[in-house]
Design an enzyme around this catalytic site. Sequence first.
Site, short mmCIF file in Angstrom:
data_model
loop_
_atom_site.label_atom_id
_atom_site.label_comp_id
_atom_site.label_asym_id
_atom_site.label_seq_id
_atom_site.Cartn_x
_atom_site.Cartn_y
_atom_site.Cartn_z
N ASP A 196 0.88 -1.77 0.08
CA ASP A 196 -0.42 -0.18 0.26
C ASP A 196 0.54 1.20 -0.31
O ASP A 196 0.86 2.53 -0.53
CB ASP A 196 -0.68 0.17 1.38
CG ASP A 196 -1.88 -1.19 1.02
OD1 ASP A 196 -2.09 -2.05 1.05
OD2 ASP A 196 -3.21 -0.34 0.43
C1 LIG Z 1 -2.15 -4.26 -5.15
S1 LIG Z 1 -2.56 -5.10 -4.15
C2 LIG Z 1 -1.75 -3.68 -2.59
C3 LIG Z 1 -2.06 -3.51 -1.48
O1 LIG Z 1 -3.05 -2.94 -2.08
C4 LIG Z 1 -3.33 -5.49 -0.93
O2 LIG Z 1 -2.31 -6.11 -0.22
C5 LIG Z 1 -3.95 -4.59 0.56
O3 LIG Z 1 -3.40 -4.43 1.42
C6 LIG Z 1 -5.14 -4.42 0.24
O4 LIG Z 1 -5.76 -4.00 1.40
P1 LIG Z 1 -6.99 -3.90 1.93
O5 LIG Z 1 -7.47 -3.45 2.86
O6 LIG Z 1 -8.46 -4.56 1.37
O7 LIG Z 1 -7.70 -2.70 0.73
#
Ligand SMILES: CSC[C@@H](O)[C@@H](O)C(=O)COP(=O)(O)O
Length: 422
Positions: free
Chosen positions: A281
Amino acid sequence: MTAIQPADPTAPSVPPKMMTSLRVEDDSIHVVNQLLLPHEIQWDACESVEDAYDAIKSMRIRGAPAIASLAALTISLLLSQRLKSPKADLIPATSASAYSLPQLATSSALGEWVNSVVDHLQSSRPTAVNLSEAMNRIRSTLKAYTGDSAEELAKQLIETCQAVHANDLERNKQMSKLGADWLFERRAKDGKKKLKVMTVCNTGSLATSGYGTALGVITNLFETGRLERAYYTQSTPYHQGSRLTSLELSTLGIPSCMICDTMVGSLFQHQDIDAVIVGADRVVKNGDTANKIGTYQAAALAKLHGIPFMVIAPVTTLDMNISHGKDIHIEQRPPIEATLARGVVVSPTSDLTTPSDNSTAPTKPPQAVVQITPNAIGKGDNLIYNPSFDVTPAKLITCVVTEVGVAENAGDKEEIDLSKVI
Ligand SMILES: CSC[C@@H](O)[C@@H](O)C(=O)COP(=O)(O)O
């Protein structure tokens, strides 16, 4: 946000081969409601800034690149509608919007609207940098515009917004190949022909504009005959693994194995895992990486077992303005979310020793949200800790792969030099 059902509500919801979280047409955007997956495919129309904010905040759409795409495409949709109908009331009378786009009178009035909208959308989820990066790109377009035509400014903004979404698929394929080749080369030296890898959360086409990041590497290994099996954690409390990664892997026909989040150590003790491959993220300047909660413990265990730990992320996930992972703003989700589980209702009298198959059921199986904790939990002194992400220090990361290249951490250094992959 209004929902549309598949044309024939009695038809089983068979997902297409490559899943997608957004359906974008000239004059509409629909978001697949990920809270209802894998049991039901429901496309919700996104018609306003509030709809987009809500879809992101409630996690009907999630995944760092996907939420940036939705936010940018919503702004683009509203601007295009305004260009087509300069005087129309664009928001249905039933849904009062604090962010309805005024008529294109002056470029400065349009600028004010854009600034308030990007601030609002950016505040929906703070950790994924892709969303802030996309909103910053829009701010830059606005700042760079020196003319006084609101129409011309709107056109430039539309171009910027659409670019956020447009390049994602191609770069995902590029970094997936880079990551898969990098790993295979190393493991092939030890005589490995097919790899067993583990991932966390959901990083596939549902989390991006297509193909995925970490799941893209896994897909590439599979498509090129180099994958034995993909292991994935359930990723509680939101179950992105058990609900979404499971769906994507099974749809693509990729051999897989789900594990509970608590089983990572056991998996490493009992299976010869070739790599842990995760998305991100936010990757900051020194290589520290924020990703779904549970990533850090997987990295620590991978280090203990000598298993390479790979972060796969587009350049838009790299944040060179933050030097150290301790300064990443970690989103805390509402405590109640950790007390709940959602899924289809299984009769308590049914056979619970084998997974139920409702794919041929004539009607959609009912879904329910159930509380798994006593009523007292989350009240008074019975606290709940529910961060959405954790930060894996760079020294636990073997490499960061972007569409530009692979930045290796040669020798457990505290920092990874990202300058060549940005
Ligand atoms: C391309 S995905 C990378 C991250 O966004 C993924 O691993 C993640 O942590 C998503 O978290 P989320 O809370 O489901 O949005």
